[in-house]
Write a protein that holds these residues in place. Structure first.
Motif, short mmCIF file in Angstrom:
data_model
loop_
_atom_site.label_atom_id
_atom_site.label_comp_id
_atom_site.label_asym_id
_atom_site.label_seq_id
_atom_site.Cartn_x
_atom_site.Cartn_y
_atom_site.Cartn_z
N ARG A 83 0.83 -1.20 0.00
CA ARG A 83 0.00 0.00 0.00
C ARG A 83 0.87 1.26 0.00
O ARG A 83 1.86 1.36 0.70
CB ARG A 83 -0.92 -0.02 1.22
N ASP A 88 -4.08 4.66 -0.35
CA ASP A 88 -4.26 4.40 1.07
C ASP A 88 -5.65 3.88 1.42
O ASP A 88 -5.90 3.50 2.56
CB ASP A 88 -3.94 5.64 1.91
N ASP A 91 -5.94 0.56 3.23
CA ASP A 91 -5.85 0.40 4.69
C ASP A 91 -7.07 -0.30 5.26
O ASP A 91 -7.00 -0.95 6.30
CB ASP A 91 -5.70 1.77 5.37
N LYS A 106 1.06 -3.85 4.14
CA LYS A 106 1.59 -2.52 4.45
C LYS A 106 3.08 -2.44 4.17
O LYS A 106 3.60 -1.42 3.71
CB LYS A 106 1.31 -2.17 5.91
N THR A 120 9.07 -1.11 1.64
CA THR A 120 8.01 -0.19 2.02
C THR A 120 7.85 0.84 0.92
O THR A 120 8.81 1.15 0.20
CB THR A 120 8.34 0.51 3.36
#
Length: 285
Positions: A83, A88, A91, A106, A120
């Motif tokens: 993500r 977003d 989430d 994530k 990330t």
């Protein structure tokens, strides 16, 4: 597709599907020319920010996901969707696993040979995005405007027989605040990787492809599919490099450059494999 090149891992990020500047057809073509055991979609694949305002979802954006599904079907490619800040909305559902070959997360720890990499999108340390979202939206509008101007400027350059010129990249490289932000971004993410007992960090977010070592930690950024059209690839010996679509650009290389160049020659298709420039602290400009 007998002439495709096969990698252990391909990492792409910042496609911004739904936004006007997204190069959806190019990234789909890229994934037809290169296959892999593991594909990591490292954030901002779908641009929900633009879709909420004036972005449009087109058939070419759907075709990208059809290509990803075909990679799962034909090559049993494992797909990991990380993500980002522009997608977003994920989430609400993460972590999510669909079967054996697709998951949305994530972040992710990637094992590469004897090394561990923290994967990330990169917005984790972006205080503007986290705490002042209205300011982040304002910056997004400015970037979108630059891309719009850039489109017409480069049509003029093409008419004059000149090469492509990126206004937004020039602005980012010239404005001291932007340069300081990118340096701070890289250092903070390498510190995060160290705290997670990892040998390196793999990110996107700032649309600035790079491979370099920072204080003993490997920093790698996959770039974007709005302007740089770049991806990170790992061969089956654990060597990493940057791969660009249909262009020759300077690539910095971690430790084993010559060996990778020998193993993966230029593919004479729409996608071109870059040359290598050795040196631990080379920067893509």
């Amino acid at each position: 597709m007998g002439d495709t090149t096969h990698f252990r891992t391909i990492i792409i990020s910042d496609l911004h599907l739904g936004a006007g500047g997204s190069k959806a057809e190019e990234v789909t073509s890229f994934l037809k020319s290169y296959t892999c055991k593991k594909l990591i979609l490292n954030g901002d694949i779908i641009d929900a920010w633009q879709l909420k305002k004036y972005g449009v979802w087109k058939k070419k954006h759907t075709m990208f996901f059809k290509r990803v599904l075909k990679m799962i079907e034909e090559h049993k490619t494992k797909v990991i969707y990380i993500r980002g800040n522009h997608d977003d909305f994920l989430d609400q559902i993460i972590p999510l696993r669909l079967g054996k070959h697709f998951q949305i997360r994530k972040d992710y720890i990637l094992n590469s040979g004897t090394q561990r990499f923290y994967v990330t999108h990169g917005d984790v340390f972006d205080s503007i995005t986290t705490h002042l979202k209205w300011l982040a939206y304002l910056g997004d509008m400015g970037y979108t405007f630059l891309l719009w101007v850039n489109k017409f400027y480069n049509k003029y350059r093409e008419w004059r027989g000149l090469s492509y010129y990126s206004l937004s990249q020039k602005v980012k490289q010239s404005v001291k605040l932007a340069v300081n932000y990118m340096t701070d971004f890289e250092e903070k993410l390498t510190e995060l990787a160290r705290s997670r007992s990892c040998d390196g960090v793999i990110c996107g977010h700032i649309h600035h492809p790079a491979i370099r070592e920072i204080d003993g930690i490997m920093y790698m950024n996959s770039g974007d599919w709005v302007e740089t059209l770049s991806a990170l690839v790992e061969d089956f010996d654990g060597n990493w490099s940057l791969l660009y679509y249909d262009q020759q650009a300077i690539v910095q290389k971690p430790l084993k450059a010559a060996k990778v160049a020998e193993q993966f020659p230029v593919v004479e298709k729409q996608v071109a494999f870059t040359g290598f420039l050795t040196g631990r602290n080379q920067r893509y400009l």
